[in-house]
Design a protein around this motif. Structure first.
Motif, mmCIF file in Angstrom:
data_model
loop_
_atom_site.group_PDB
_atom_site.id
_atom_site.type_symbol
_atom_site.label_atom_id
_atom_site.label_comp_id
_atom_site.label_asym_id
_atom_site.label_seq_id
_atom_site.Cartn_x
_atom_site.Cartn_y
_atom_site.Cartn_z
ATOM 1 N N ALA A 75 -20.127 -5.504 49.359
ATOM 2 C CA ALA A 75 -21.164 -4.513 49.046
ATOM 3 C C ALA A 75 -21.277 -3.485 50.177
ATOM 4 O O ALA A 75 -21.426 -2.287 49.923
ATOM 5 C CB ALA A 75 -22.509 -5.201 48.810
ATOM 6 N N ALA A 76 -21.182 -3.949 51.424
ATOM 7 C CA ALA A 76 -21.238 -3.034 52.570
ATOM 8 C C ALA A 76 -20.053 -2.078 52.553
ATOM 9 O O ALA A 76 -20.219 -0.863 52.749
ATOM 10 C CB ALA A 76 -21.275 -3.828 53.874
ATOM 11 N N LEU A 77 -18.867 -2.592 52.325
ATOM 12 C CA LEU A 77 -17.672 -1.745 52.287
ATOM 13 C C LEU A 77 -17.743 -0.727 51.147
ATOM 14 O O LEU A 77 -17.374 0.438 51.318
ATOM 15 C CB LEU A 77 -16.416 -2.591 52.162
ATOM 16 N N MET A 78 -18.220 -1.176 49.996
ATOM 17 C CA MET A 78 -18.346 -0.261 48.859
ATOM 18 C C MET A 78 -19.376 0.833 49.154
ATOM 19 O O MET A 78 -19.197 1.990 48.762
ATOM 20 C CB MET A 78 -18.715 -1.034 47.593
ATOM 21 N N ALA A 79 -20.440 0.485 49.870
ATOM 22 C CA ALA A 79 -21.454 1.482 50.213
ATOM 23 C C ALA A 79 -20.895 2.525 51.175
ATOM 24 O O ALA A 79 -21.308 3.690 51.140
ATOM 25 C CB ALA A 79 -22.675 0.804 50.823
ATOM 26 N N LEU A 80 -19.951 2.121 52.028
ATOM 27 C CA LEU A 80 -19.390 3.066 52.985
ATOM 28 C C LEU A 80 -18.585 4.178 52.309
ATOM 29 O O LEU A 80 -18.374 5.229 52.906
ATOM 30 C CB LEU A 80 -18.533 2.341 54.017
ATOM 31 N N VAL A 81 -18.158 3.970 51.075
ATOM 32 C CA VAL A 81 -17.503 5.056 50.341
ATOM 33 C C VAL A 81 -18.495 6.211 50.176
ATOM 34 O O VAL A 81 -18.135 7.380 50.307
ATOM 35 C CB VAL A 81 -16.992 4.564 48.966
#
Length: 130
Positions: A75-81
């Protein structure tokens, strides 16, 4: 619920709120809104998947298990997009900086809580000294 879980859940809720507002502004056409598509995928379905991942992490417990920690990190990585450091170079940064900074703070808090949860889980599984 541990303090680490509460911190991670708060960060996930912040990311969900930010992403839901972005998705709403995209559908409503309210500026500044994210582009409808990138070279790799359409933004609407991606934000939907990011929200679903964050909700799944909350459901299983964001730091209490390996699955919860994996979902939290995803979820954190996806938010960084949407909120990553590349946004500092976005032409609309002057308009979107509050969301970018809030998203980055939430991601940092989530990663920190996930790492604390992992170290706490490792301590629980260590054999007792003889």
């Amino acid at each position: 619920m541990t303090t680490t879980d509460r911190n991670a859940t708060a960060a996930l809720v912040a990311l969900i709120a930010l992403q839901a507002i972005m998705l709403g502004s995209l559908f409503a056409g309210v500026a500044p809104h994210p582009p409808a598509a990138t070279p790799l995928f359409a933004i609407g379905p991606f934000i939907g998947a990011a929200i679903a991942t964050a909700l799944a992490a909350i459901t299983v417990g964001p730091t209490g298990s390996t699955v919860g920690r994996l979902l939290s990190c995803l979820a954190a990585l996806m938010a960084l997009v949407s909120f990553g450091p590349q946004k500092y170079f976005d032409a609309q940064f002057a308009l979107i900086w509050p969301a970018v900074l809030a998203g980055q703070l939430a991601v940092a808090a989530l990663i920190a809580a996930t790492l604390r949860g992992r170290s706490a889980a490792a301590r629980r599984t260590l054999p007792a000294a003889v």
